[in-house]
Motif scaffolding. Structure first.
Motif, mmCIF file in Angstrom:
data_model
loop_
_atom_site.group_PDB
_atom_site.id
_atom_site.type_symbol
_atom_site.label_atom_id
_atom_site.label_comp_id
_atom_site.label_asym_id
_atom_site.label_seq_id
_atom_site.Cartn_x
_atom_site.Cartn_y
_atom_site.Cartn_z
ATOM 1 N N TYR A 30 3.316 6.139 -9.333
ATOM 2 C CA TYR A 30 3.680 4.815 -8.569
ATOM 3 C C TYR A 30 2.909 4.639 -7.401
ATOM 4 N N SER A 31 2.199 5.643 -6.622
ATOM 5 C CA SER A 31 1.585 5.319 -5.457
ATOM 6 C C SER A 31 0.189 4.697 -5.718
ATOM 7 N N ILE A 32 -0.049 3.984 -4.577
ATOM 8 C CA ILE A 32 -1.346 3.122 -4.614
ATOM 9 C C ILE A 32 -2.737 4.287 -4.555
ATOM 10 N N LYS A 33 -3.366 4.011 -5.423
ATOM 11 C CA LYS A 33 -4.813 4.970 -5.415
ATOM 12 C C LYS A 33 -5.846 4.520 -4.513
ATOM 13 N N THR A 34 -5.559 4.887 -3.139
ATOM 14 C CA THR A 34 -6.366 4.421 -1.898
ATOM 15 C C THR A 34 -7.896 4.945 -2.253
ATOM 16 N N SER A 35 -8.048 6.008 -3.054
ATOM 17 C CA SER A 35 -9.292 6.429 -3.254
ATOM 18 C C SER A 35 -10.168 5.918 -4.443
ATOM 19 N N HIS A 36 -9.432 4.844 -4.958
ATOM 20 C CA HIS A 36 -9.968 4.191 -6.365
ATOM 21 C C HIS A 36 -11.237 3.324 -5.713
ATOM 22 N N VAL A 40 0.904 -1.141 -0.096
ATOM 23 C CA VAL A 40 0.117 0.148 -0.016
ATOM 24 C C VAL A 40 0.883 1.366 0.156
ATOM 25 N N ALA A 41 2.224 0.905 0.173
ATOM 26 C CA ALA A 41 3.111 2.268 0.096
ATOM 27 C C ALA A 41 4.327 2.095 -0.398
ATOM 28 N N PRO A 42 4.231 1.602 -1.767
ATOM 29 C CA PRO A 42 5.821 1.091 -2.515
ATOM 30 C C PRO A 42 6.704 2.441 -2.522
ATOM 31 N N VAL A 64 -1.993 -15.938 -4.818
ATOM 32 C CA VAL A 64 -1.719 -15.902 -5.956
ATOM 33 C C VAL A 64 -2.459 -15.093 -6.734
ATOM 34 N N ILE A 65 -3.847 -15.128 -6.506
ATOM 35 C CA ILE A 65 -5.039 -14.089 -7.051
ATOM 36 C C ILE A 65 -4.510 -12.637 -6.659
ATOM 37 N N LYS A 66 -4.070 -12.509 -5.682
ATOM 38 C CA LYS A 66 -3.506 -11.153 -4.996
ATOM 39 C C LYS A 66 -2.489 -10.493 -5.812
ATOM 40 N N GLU A 67 -1.644 -11.497 -6.006
ATOM 41 C CA GLU A 67 -0.430 -11.213 -6.930
ATOM 42 C C GLU A 67 -0.758 -10.792 -8.338
ATOM 43 N N ARG A 68 -1.742 -11.377 -9.010
ATOM 44 C CA ARG A 68 -1.945 -11.241 -10.046
ATOM 45 C C ARG A 68 -2.788 -9.780 -10.423
ATOM 46 N N MET A 69 -3.828 -9.605 -9.339
ATOM 47 C CA MET A 69 -4.508 -8.091 -9.516
ATOM 48 C C MET A 69 -3.665 -7.244 -9.314
ATOM 49 N N MET A 70 -2.615 -7.306 -8.424
ATOM 50 C CA MET A 70 -1.803 -6.089 -8.196
ATOM 51 C C MET A 70 -0.951 -5.868 -9.310
ATOM 52 N N LYS A 71 -0.233 -7.041 -10.220
ATOM 53 C CA LYS A 71 0.494 -6.837 -11.148
ATOM 54 C C LYS A 71 -0.374 -6.270 -12.382
ATOM 55 N N GLN A 72 -1.545 -6.810 -12.473
ATOM 56 C CA GLN A 72 -2.442 -6.140 -13.660
ATOM 57 C C GLN A 72 -2.896 -4.817 -13.160
ATOM 58 N N GLY A 73 -2.884 -4.501 -11.879
ATOM 59 C CA GLY A 73 -3.274 -3.019 -11.074
ATOM 60 C C GLY A 73 -4.824 -2.938 -11.303
ATOM 61 N N LYS A 91 -11.166 3.376 -15.104
ATOM 62 C CA LYS A 91 -10.537 3.187 -16.398
ATOM 63 C C LYS A 91 -9.044 3.057 -16.234
ATOM 64 N N GLN A 92 -8.736 3.717 -14.851
ATOM 65 C CA GLN A 92 -7.236 3.633 -14.622
ATOM 66 C C GLN A 92 -6.954 2.471 -13.720
ATOM 67 N N LYS A 93 -5.865 2.137 -13.374
ATOM 68 C CA LYS A 93 -5.056 1.049 -12.602
ATOM 69 C C LYS A 93 -5.267 1.894 -11.127
ATOM 70 N N VAL A 94 -5.546 0.869 -10.331
ATOM 71 C CA VAL A 94 -5.434 1.009 -8.839
ATOM 72 C C VAL A 94 -3.768 1.164 -8.496
ATOM 73 N N CYS A 95 -3.008 0.274 -8.973
ATOM 74 C CA CYS A 95 -1.818 0.398 -8.572
ATOM 75 C C CYS A 95 -0.718 0.135 -9.591
ATOM 76 N N GLU A 96 0.475 0.489 -9.799
ATOM 77 C CA GLU A 96 1.204 0.406 -10.878
ATOM 78 C C GLU A 96 2.588 -0.372 -10.521
ATOM 79 N N TRP A 97 2.216 -1.702 -10.393
ATOM 80 C CA TRP A 97 3.215 -2.604 -9.551
ATOM 81 C C TRP A 97 4.525 -2.620 -10.162
ATOM 82 N N LYS A 98 5.474 -2.291 -9.289
ATOM 83 C CA LYS A 98 6.927 -2.366 -9.778
ATOM 84 C C LYS A 98 7.621 -3.190 -8.489
ATOM 85 N N GLU A 99 8.727 -3.819 -8.922
ATOM 86 C CA GLU A 99 9.408 -4.400 -7.765
ATOM 87 C C GLU A 99 10.158 -3.357 -7.170
#
Lengths: 489, 489
Positions: free
Chosen positions: B93-99, A133-135, B436-445, B53-61
């Motif tokens: 790159y921050s999480i959209k907590t208001s999304h 939640v805070a990368p 696994v579902i969590k990983e997929r949802m975050m990587k796809q945002g 229409k926008q991602k809730v997160c933009e996952w990066k390692e």
């Protein structure tokens, strides 16, 4: 004044039920409101609030202010124009801490980059506990702490931002205790010999509060005076922590860290440095010597929200430890938040280092400001310490002592008291001068300077000169104004 | 990556010395920057950040994100355009907590009135410890606490805003201890019999953290299960506190307060209610019954930053006490801040009720929102609890239990596991589904929903449905999306 509990529910049945399938927030309308509120903030707080032609405060007695603000909370909402007026009113009657004539606390002034970082923090509204939640902020906090540790002189270590310096000091006390007696975490202090904390008589009151809160007891805070020697040897109790101060609250004095470090090493005591106020000297080539020996400490508390004007709150606890002491001491391993089967490296979930769960993001404002002005810019701010020559030259102004740093402590001696130092009632009369001048300056709204007694010294003013919005003419004004307000006393 | 300590000082001699007689801040330039930053915040965080229409997160390692953000802090500052780009990058790159697709925590959504209050709070940058620097907020906090206490059912009492619910719970523990054993403040816990805290197995981990921090020890936290009877009778230790939970973190369950109050009265124990999550039901005629008996508690922790979306942080500790227990327990009477010879009534200097010194203003955002929507508007938000019918009807979705309130806990059973409940490896395989579902949802945002185990229940999703920005179609999306992401597992 406020309606009763029953009244709070009034209308919940009769009002037209909203369609719960639709959002309760209208984004377009909300953004328009925010936009208008932003304009008011710009005008009232940032333009007028920093203008020396405007008052620094608009003094009202509590009862009157309460009425003026119409604080009561009611069952139904208010229209948009009324709400915008409320934003204006809150600004109007609040203290203008960014005003060049505000010297009342160890924070003052405004930095617009930091403020932009704070608005961004608020809008992003996230929680600094997990990477998911805070990368950005997990990494950013890490980098800011690293930059601060480097100034302390550590290439490795740990740290965390806390809700204020008092909490940072508490953390240090808990870590020192945990390092000495790790079982206390599970078993508590029952049945143990008394633990002793050593600190100076001018250390911040948070050391006392920490001792009470952590179950150690305020009686077990021993005062070691400014110069620590072997007197730390204790009377049946177990010493575990020496809390030094860099920049005492009133006099701005710095403890001799190297000397204390010698004692701590000899007795194997945790050395904590409360540099909440003074820490920022580490940016300055000219002043960093005041903290000579800080690299020998176990922990350092440092509040950039004070001298660097990042805005409240911004308080870091820095640690030399590389063995995960912070996490081991504070962790509770909550499985709902810090799952170990996450798809990323869970060492980036930093929340268990804190005793908070929700933790605000305090690093962004400091980071953005650091990017904007660079370490050199911070050095400028620290070096902007005005000389005390004027106070020395002016009749009726008497320095408490030659300042160590930016805290200038002085008495104003009104004409009626000059040359009467020998009189029996001199100290009593002098003690009453600062409170009256303070009342007058606030009621007229011309400036705000703090006063306090210290030990056997009666009330004196503390002028703290570091705000980036200050100019020389503001300093001239302060001296003239104190004279104007106090000449008849 | 960051330059060495020596390099931090580089250029401090060679650069042209600024004229220290002039301010270091250019207000016009600064306000222009803030204005541009505000526009970016509006666009990136509040418009795009709430757009489905926008991602809730933009996952990066972490490593990649670190490079993308160029976090390194350097000696010299950066130009304005670069800084504005940084504001944009942090937002990106921050999480959209208001999304509308963010369900990951017990906070979500945005309220624009509250956000305006937060911007105003940041701009005014003051400290809630004395009336002289925070006249508006001393009175406002008082009024907001009063409004909250009235919902609890108290016409009198005390309270304070704390930096998060964990600290509110800690305060309650310290107050309970102080009421029973006031000498602990001075003398510590040494030599006393063990103290015992009672709480349920699903209480928040902060109760454990508090026991460790306050020197009581985590072993002295006894679990009483959800239904407390006379089993509180302890084994040689002194019970002093029962911490009940209204709205447990995972299941959203409510302890039976009246039942616990009977036990507390009988044994003279301090009754604390951790209603950090559930407290907001008190606004709702429909749901307030969940907290029946709360008026019999000694203290209540309640975080409007959770269900009411005021923004982090907004956490109140409410007290029934009218004897100044909070101040007596926490005070250190610092003479530099809480001078007794001030020209106004010093009972309005509330800072000594806190163990913090600097304390952020957390009441304004809540007050402005309350003014905007009224108690009725808050009731709407609380009542906006979506039905769980869909989850019940859909194949492959299995509720953990009938929800008490807005926490909907469920497993997604992928087709490969359906009908295999009897298999030896069923639970192990099911436990791996949610991560696994969590990983997929975050990587796809596409969305963010939390999962966790609880007791002997393996990983399940927790869907928390309360954000004011939600519509029915967002709920439909969640179910469809979990199915889409997990159907091949």
């Amino acid at each position: 004044m406020t309606s009763s509990v029953a009244a709070q529910f009034e209308g919940q049945e009769s009002r037209i039920l909203r369609d719960l399938n639709e959002p309760l927030v209208d984004h377009a309308e909300g953004q328009l409101f925010l936009n208008d509120a932003f304009k008011i903030i710009m005008e009232e707080v940032l333009c007028k609030g920093t203008d020396i032609k405007q008052k620094v405060c608009e003094w009202k007695e509590p009862e009157e202010l309460s009425l003026l603000l119409d604080l009561e909370l009611r069952a139904t909402g208010e229209p948009r124009e009324r709400l915008l007026q409320r934003v204006k009113d809150v600004a109007k009657y609040s203290i203008k801490t960014s005003h060049p004539r505000f010297f009342n606390q160890l924070f003052a002034g405004v930095d617009y980059h930091a403020l932009a970082g704070r608005f961004l923090t608020e809008a992003l509204n996230t929680n600094l506990y997990t990477y998911e939640v805070a990368p950005v902020f997990v990494l950013m906090e890490n980098e800011v702490l690293r930059g601060m540790r480097q100034l302390v002189g550590w290439t490795e270590g740990d740290g965390i931002f806390c809700p204020g310096g008092s909490v940072s000091n508490m953390y240090a006390m808990n870590l020192a205790r945990y390092q000495l007696l790790p079982d206390v975490k599970r078993q508590g202090l029952f049945g143990l010999p008394r633990l002793n904390v050593f600190t100076s008589s001018e250390s911040h009151y948070s050391v006392k509060k920490a001792a009470a809160f952590l179950g150690i007891g305020t009686d077990n805070k021993a005062v070691h005076g400014r110069f620590v020697h072997d007197r730390l040897v204790s009377q049946g109790a177990v010493p575990f922590l020496v809390s030094c101060t860099c920049g005492t609250t009133v006099r701005g004095a710095f403890d001799p860290l190297d000397l204390i470090a010698d004692v701590c090493e000899k007795h194997k005591l945790w050395m904590h440095v409360d540099a909440a106020w003074g820490g920022s000297v580490l940016f300055s080539k000219q002043h960093a010597h005041l903290m000579q020996g800080v690299n020998r400490a176990n922990s350092v508390a440092w509040n950039p929200h004070k001298m660097l004007a990042t805005g409240l709150q911004c308080s870091a606890l820095l640690l030399q430890d590389t063995m995960n002491l912070l996490r081991n001491c504070h962790s509770a391993n909550a499985t709902y938040l810090f799952q170990q089967d996450k798809f990323y490296d869970v060492k980036f979930d930093v929340g268990d280092k804190s005793v908070q769960c929700s933790r605000k993001v305090d690093c962004l404002k400091f980071w953005l400001m650091w990017k904007a002005v660079g370490s050199n810019g911070f050095a400028d701010r620290v070096d902007k310490a005005y000389l005390v020559d004027q106070i020395k030259k002016r009749e009726g102004f008497c320095l408490l002592q030659e300042p160590d740093f930016v805290n200038i402590c002085f008495w104003f001696i009104p004409p009626s008291l000059r040359g009467k130092e020998g009189n029996a009632d001199y100290q009593d009369r002098l003690a009453k001068v600062a409170p009256v001048i303070k009342e007058r300056m606030m009621k007229q709204g011309t400036m705000m300077v703090g006063y306090q007694p210290l030990g056997n010294k009666v009330n004196f003013f503390r002028l703290v000169v570091f705000s980036p919005v200050l100019s020389q003419k503001d300093m001239d004004f302060v001296i003239d104004e104190i004279e104007r307000l106090g000449n008849d006393l």
